[in-house]
Design an enzyme around this catalytic site. Structure first.
Site, PDB file in Angstrom:
ATOM      1  N   SER A 160       0.814  -1.215   0.000  1.00  0.00           N
ATOM      2  CA  SER A 160       0.000   0.000   0.000  1.00  0.00           C
ATOM      3  C   SER A 160       0.851   1.270   0.000  1.00  0.00           C
ATOM      4  O   SER A 160       0.331   2.350  -0.243  1.00  0.00           O
ATOM      5  CB  SER A 160      -0.943  -0.001   1.213  1.00  0.00           C
ATOM      6  OG  SER A 160      -0.187  -0.004   2.410  1.00  0.00           O
ATOM      7  N   HIS A 161       2.134   1.171   0.296  1.00  0.00           N
ATOM      8  CA  HIS A 161       3.017   2.341   0.228  1.00  0.00           C
ATOM      9  C   HIS A 161       4.149   2.154  -0.759  1.00  0.00           C
ATOM     10  O   HIS A 161       5.132   2.894  -0.728  1.00  0.00           O
ATOM     11  CB  HIS A 161       3.569   2.684   1.618  1.00  0.00           C
ATOM     12  CG  HIS A 161       2.516   3.218   2.521  1.00  0.00           C
ATOM     13  ND1 HIS A 161       1.804   2.419   3.362  1.00  0.00           N
ATOM     14  CD2 HIS A 161       2.013   4.464   2.656  1.00  0.00           C
ATOM     15  CE1 HIS A 161       0.912   3.161   4.017  1.00  0.00           C
ATOM     16  NE2 HIS A 161       1.015   4.397   3.603  1.00  0.00           N
TER      17      HIS A 161
ATOM     18  N   GLU B 131      -4.917   0.364   2.308  1.00  0.00           N
ATOM     19  CA  GLU B 131      -5.484  -0.996   2.271  1.00  0.00           C
ATOM     20  C   GLU B 131      -6.912  -0.974   1.728  1.00  0.00           C
ATOM     21  O   GLU B 131      -7.324  -1.886   1.006  1.00  0.00           O
ATOM     22  CB  GLU B 131      -5.479  -1.611   3.676  1.00  0.00           C
ATOM     23  CG  GLU B 131      -4.083  -1.950   4.177  1.00  0.00           C
ATOM     24  CD  GLU B 131      -4.070  -2.259   5.679  1.00  0.00           C
ATOM     25  OE1 GLU B 131      -5.120  -2.640   6.222  1.00  0.00           O
ATOM     26  OE2 GLU B 131      -3.005  -2.102   6.297  1.00  0.00           O
TER      27      GLU B 131
END
Lengths: 340, 340
Positions: free
Chosen positions: A50-51, A192
């Site tokens: 997610s990053h 997420e």
């Protein structure tokens, strides 16, 4: 749901090259692109998709639109004995953190405790890349960042706070990597929920409400509505504290202001950031031994683990197994790189 | 459940007199008894019965047994520029906090940020009386204290952490009292569970497990078993952080050590304590105006309120309406006072 054939397996060097290439053609200079790419590589390495590259198209769009300054030169003010104040020059936060961290560490070693604030910069809300290097230097770090308003205050159904993560990092003895946790004040990190929406998966109940304030398990409805803080009003208090510490002390934008100034390019929001560093040796000379005793006690029962453990396990595997990237994302970034 | 007839209504002056009398005949000297009585009066004034006179019999028992030193002389070490280190001389924490706070405030005003630690003292786990005076002095305060192990780590069913509260206090403009929150890392404060057990009331599901690790709503079974952290693993991470910040940095006992050294006198546990103070004026000169803007935004929606609000409402009513104390508790304390 994605089949195996819909992903591409690449090495961390290729992750870095992709990120650097896309950011550079989108207008970031070398120092800015490198600082951002470092965070993206660390995220992919540690299994935090997610990053990772997932965020690159948004970062590039916000560079191209001019919302984020790809040639930012962070201004570092060290005049106060215990504070490093940074104006991020409207760029991405990683370069500002990189420039200010040595001063923070020096001040903490001199006084026992010191703080670093950043305003006028866009943070990605992945905090462990900011705090872990401070623990690598033998210090304890606590960090807070606010973001764009997506989370309701206690008793409310409208967004006021960001997902407002906090991170806590401590050094460990015997060559062990630092213990680092990094957790959103919301039940679920926004990244997420974005991934669940992209993949068409439902999210658990209690994560958020739709635009009308009704409970829902549809990630798209929550992204359009409001997220909830973890643990009810106590998590909401923490989200509020992060808002005050990160934006109030730095002069950065509150999350509801960042939301007003936000354009839908999926890039990061401008907000505020606070890191506190403490030198444990100046507090108590047995600190490391004592912490190891606590950890042994926690781990004595089956089923327990230390926070951040999953990330460290990923980190060991990644150099061997490489990283799996969804093919559509890979092709999207390749198109940015080649199109410029 | 208690009928009206089973309670006694007394003024705050009478609360103070009762507390001072009971502590003094149990062996506390004037300074120690007064510092403890101050906290008890503040708790009754603010509607926090769980930290009010309810605790006096336990405090007196721990003085009489010699576990707590009623003649403690806290030792304050201010050698490091950003740290105030206090050895509590085995006494109750309030006197140690009172002696160290002026130095903490002075250091924070000079550097921007400073820390105070306390070891060798018994804290009551009511933190707002420690942080609110710092906010009254115009500073931001964050505080952490660990206690006696009653809370399971993430994935565990045995107590390792204390209820480990944290408090956050900020000054407000226009003569408004500071915004202060004070919340346990557990779903429910232990004092509240003790009161439920005393009154024979059930507690909500999710508060804790019995000794066999099974969910229960019986407060006595949870007191004998294990409490759970709020918000699942995220609250457990915070409980762990409090353990490390409060006990690891101060050299105080971890909660599982405090439990081992605990005798069942219902007095407070020895543990560790950390207060961080920040001078917001040295960070950002518009801090107060900015925070008021955040609060107005939070309160714009019906149903929201600021943390600590209920306590402030109680505080306004109490001098007029006095305080209602359960008669058996009142008689128990009167017996201590007269028996000595």
């Amino acid at each position: 749901m994605q089949a195996e054939a819909d992903s591409v397996t690449i090495s961390l060097d290729e992750v870095r090259e992709l990120a650097l290439g896309a950011l550079t053609v989108s207008g970031a200079d070398h120092d800015n692109a490198e600082a951002v790419a470092d965070v993206v590589v660390q995220a992919e390495r540690d299994g935090c998709a997610s990053h990772g590259l997932f965020r690159i198209p948004g970062y590039c769009a916000s560079l191209k639109s001019g919302r984020i300054n790809g040639n930012a030169v962070p201004r570092v003010d060290t005049a106060r004995p215990g504070i490093v104040r940074i104006d991020g020059d409207n760029g991405f936060a990683p370069l500002a953190v990189k420039r200010g961290r040595p001063f923070l560490i020096e001040k903490a070693r001199r006084s026992g405790i010191a703080a670093l604030t950043i305003c006028q910069s866009a943070h990605f809300a992945a905090l462990w890349p900011d705090t872990e290097p401070i623990a690598d230097a033998g210090l304890v770090a606590v960090s807070f960042v606010n973001s764009r308003s997506t989370v309701a205050p206690a008793g409310g159904k409208k967004p006021v706070f960001g997902t407002n993560p906090m991170s806590f990092a401590i050094p460990r003895g015997d060559g062990k990597p630092p213990m680092v946790f990094d957790q959103a004040s919301s039940v679920m990190a926004r990244g997420e929920i974005m991934i669940a929406a992209r993949e068409g998966k439902a999210i658990p109940e209690g994560v958020g409400l739709d635009r009308q304030g009704r409970p829902t398990t549809d990630p798209a409805a929550v992204l359009d509505g409001v997220q909830l803080a973890f643990g009810g009003y106590k998590g909401a208090s923490i989200a509020m504290m992060v808002e005050i510490l990160a934006a109030g002390l730095s002069g950065g934008e509150f999350s509801f202001e960042a939301a007003d100034n936000y354009t839908a390019d999926n890039g990061p929001s401008k907000a505020g950031h606070l890191i506190i560093a403490l030198d444990p040796q100046l507090f108590h000379d047995q600190f490391s031994d004592r912490v190891e005793l606590l950890f042994r006690t926690m781990l004595a029962e089956n089923g327990t683990r230390l926070p951040g453990d999953r990330r460290l396990q990923y980190r060991q595997r990644t150099p061997i197994e490489c990283v799996s990237i969804p093919r559509p994302l890979y092709e999207e970034i390749m198109a940015i790189v080649s199109r410029g």
